[in-house]
Enzyme design. Structure first.
Site, PDB file in Angstrom:
ATOM      1  N   HIS A  57       1.034  -1.297   0.122  1.00 28.06           N
ATOM      2  CA  HIS A  57      -0.035   0.027  -0.005  1.00 28.06           C
ATOM      3  C   HIS A  57       1.003   1.288  -0.181  1.00 28.06           C
ATOM      4  O   HIS A  57       1.998   1.343   0.557  1.00 28.06           O
ATOM      5  CB  HIS A  57      -1.024  -0.020   1.242  1.00 28.06           C
ATOM      6  CG  HIS A  57      -0.353  -0.065   2.715  1.00 28.06           C
ATOM      7  ND1 HIS A  57       0.128   1.244   3.120  1.00 28.06           N
ATOM      8  CD2 HIS A  57      -0.044  -0.944   3.365  1.00 28.06           C
ATOM      9  CE1 HIS A  57       0.604   0.983   4.202  1.00 28.06           C
ATOM     10  NE2 HIS A  57       0.408  -0.465   4.414  1.00 28.06           N
ATOM     11  N   ASP A  73      -0.618   4.384   0.969  1.00 36.59           N
ATOM     12  CA  ASP A  73      -0.811   5.556   2.027  1.00 36.59           C
ATOM     13  C   ASP A  73      -0.147   5.225   3.177  1.00 36.59           C
ATOM     14  O   ASP A  73       0.304   4.214   3.571  1.00 36.59           O
ATOM     15  CB  ASP A  73      -2.430   5.278   2.205  1.00 36.59           C
ATOM     16  CG  ASP A  73      -2.787   4.121   2.776  1.00 36.59           C
ATOM     17  OD1 ASP A  73      -2.256   3.067   2.187  1.00 36.59           O
ATOM     18  OD2 ASP A  73      -3.681   3.916   3.578  1.00 36.59           O
ATOM     19  N   ASP A 114       6.634   1.113   6.712  1.00 36.39           N
ATOM     20  CA  ASP A 114       5.404   0.619   6.539  1.00 36.39           C
ATOM     21  C   ASP A 114       4.646   1.575   5.330  1.00 36.39           C
ATOM     22  O   ASP A 114       3.994   2.538   5.767  1.00 36.39           O
ATOM     23  CB  ASP A 114       4.696   0.937   7.846  1.00 36.39           C
ATOM     24  CG  ASP A 114       2.939   0.325   7.811  1.00 36.39           C
ATOM     25  OD1 ASP A 114       2.626  -0.153   6.918  1.00 36.39           O
ATOM     26  OD2 ASP A 114       2.306   0.864   8.815  1.00 36.39           O
ATOM     27  N   GLU A 170      -4.968   1.490   2.843  1.00 37.41           N
ATOM     28  CA  GLU A 170      -4.786   0.317   3.638  1.00 37.41           C
ATOM     29  C   GLU A 170      -5.073   0.803   5.000  1.00 37.41           C
ATOM     30  O   GLU A 170      -5.604  -0.102   5.983  1.00 37.41           O
ATOM     31  CB  GLU A 170      -3.448  -0.243   3.350  1.00 37.41           C
ATOM     32  CG  GLU A 170      -3.352  -1.730   4.072  1.00 37.41           C
ATOM     33  CD  GLU A 170      -2.712  -1.582   5.582  1.00 37.41           C
ATOM     34  OE1 GLU A 170      -2.806  -2.479   6.062  1.00 37.41           O
ATOM     35  OE2 GLU A 170      -2.337  -0.516   5.869  1.00 37.41           O
ATOM     36  N   HIS A 173       4.097   3.631  12.505  1.00 34.19           N
ATOM     37  CA  HIS A 173       3.113   4.593  12.873  1.00 34.19           C
ATOM     38  C   HIS A 173       3.809   5.459  14.167  1.00 34.19           C
ATOM     39  O   HIS A 173       2.995   5.963  14.572  1.00 34.19           O
ATOM     40  CB  HIS A 173       1.814   3.832  13.327  1.00 34.19           C
ATOM     41  CG  HIS A 173       1.140   2.983  12.470  1.00 34.19           C
ATOM     42  ND1 HIS A 173      -0.113   2.554  12.958  1.00 34.19           N
ATOM     43  CD2 HIS A 173       1.387   2.891  11.142  1.00 34.19           C
ATOM     44  CE1 HIS A 173      -0.519   1.857  11.722  1.00 34.19           C
ATOM     45  NE2 HIS A 173       0.474   2.071  10.899  1.00 34.19           N
TER      46      HIS A 173
END
Length: 396
Positions: free
Chosen positions: A79, A81, A111, A143, A365
């Site tokens: 992904h 995003d 990520d 995602e 994150h």
């Protein structure tokens, strides 16, 4: 590969990753620019491709193919995003890749733009070889907020009759082979009652009270789900879980609250558990809660919004994707992860799937997200071995 070639590829991959990090593809803002850039890169390597947009036109999926036009082959999926950076104490600009002590810092490095960069870096190598079966590149949107891009993409693959034999989803796993994770189903349930003075509770409909009754049913169901755990379930815990994350409503101690909102989730180990929970809640609302609320206020209501229903990746005894990646990496076992991915969506449409990608989920994150350069090198080596393997014939 020679060490010189290894080093050249890694250098090019890092440069490409820096370009990808510079696209601030936070889910809310769209990914059109990065997807068009990736499409140009793959086109330059001889790939055939198509894109599809969401209703806004600002979010795109990209599906590209190198090799013969036939069934089989392997999907490399990632992904584009990323999660937001607002209010995070970054030491550097999150959208400018910074290298320090063998670590590549930036939002999305692990990520999962690192995997995407590795795949696109290897595209010329896939094109140079005489592949017996195709390699596909699947890069998706959204995602991070519900796997909405992958839901659209997998539906398109079915409609177009594209039938790969395997899918490798490059979520950060420290290049370990992962063949299972639970699903993640997230919901918001809204309660509409009738406000009134706290001294006359029978004249109003207390939305928080009905939200509490709904929550107590979730507590009951949580206990029942433990008894429904499948035999020899590999997950920890081995049963579907329910969590209530936020309850809000009301305005003051002497006002009957007319509105309430409950945010909750469940993590199914099997689809039948999700169906069981939803059926029990529907019965509760239909037969008990709404009749009681509407006896006082005909416009009272309860409704649930689906935030996301991301299916799990179920470990399977026969999984050609897992076996392929174990052979490519030298692993002798596969594991499970607690986080959700797009892998289960590919599995749902009949494509055996596995997770294997560079970086650690522990870095995702967070502020100062980073990817170890050595992890990127290992990913490039795996993809080079995949190119060699696809020359020899079908993978399953």
């Amino acid at each position: 590969m020679t060490k010189t070639l290894d080093g050249d590829r890694l250098k090019r991959c890092k440069a490409l990753l820096a370009e990808l990090i510079a696209f601030p593809t936070i889910s809310a803002d769209g990914n059109r620019a990065i997807t068009e850039y990736l499409a140009d890169c793959l086109h330059d390597s001889g790939a055939r491709f198509w894109t599809e947009a969401d209703v806004t036109g600002e979010k795109l999926n990209l599906f590209a193919t190198i090799g013969p036009e036939c069934d089989g082959g392997v999907i490399l999926s990632g992904h584009t995003d990323v999660v937001p950076v607002a209010d995070q104490p970054w030491s550097t600009d999150p959208f400018t890749m910074t290298e320090c002590d063998g670590k590549l810092y930036g939002r999305g490095t692990c990520d999962m733009k690192g995997f995407v960069a590795a795949c696109v870096t290897m595209a010329p190598e896939f094109a140079r070889r005489k592949l017996a079966v195709p390699v596909h590149f699947a890069f998706t949107y959204d995602e991070e907020i519900g796997c909405f891009g992958a839901q659209a993409l997998t539906a398109s693959l079915q409609e177009r009759g594209i039938r790969p034999a395997a899918a490798i989803i490059g979520e950060p796993s420290l290049m370990q082979v992962i063949d299972g994770h639970k699903g993640c189903f997230e919901y918001t349930t809204w309660f509409t009652g009738l406000e009134g003075h706290g001294s006359a509770p029978d004249l109003g409909v207390n939305a928080i009270e009905y939200a509490a009754r709904f929550m107590m049913k979730l507590v009951e169901l949580r206990a029942e789900l433990k008894a429904r755990a499948p035999a020899n379930c590999p997950f920890d815990p081995p049963h579907t879980t329910i969590n209530m994350g936020l309850l809000t409503g009301g305005m003051a101690h002497n006002v009957i609250p007319g509105k309430a909102r409950l945010e909750w989730e469940m993590r199914p180990v099997q689809q039948s558990d999700a169906d069981f929970v939803k059926a029990a809640l529907e019965q509760l609302v239909r037969d008990e809660l709404l009749p009681a609320m509407r006896a006082t206020h005909a416009q009272a209501d309860i409704h649930t919004d689906v935030v996301a229903e991301v299916v799990g990746l179920l470990p399977e005894h026969v999984n050609p994707s897992r076996d392929l990646v174990m052979a490519l990496t030298g692993a002798n076992s596969a594991g499970l992860v607690p986080f959700g991915t797009e892998a289960g969506l590919f599995q749902t449409i009949g494509i055996p799937s596995v997770i294997c990608g560079p970086g650690a989920i522990a870095q995702a994150h967070k502020p100062d997200e980073y990817l170890e350069q050595d992890q990127l090198a290992l990913c490039l080596q795996m993809l080079d071995r995949l190119a060699q393997r696809l020359e020899r014939g079908p993978v399953a």
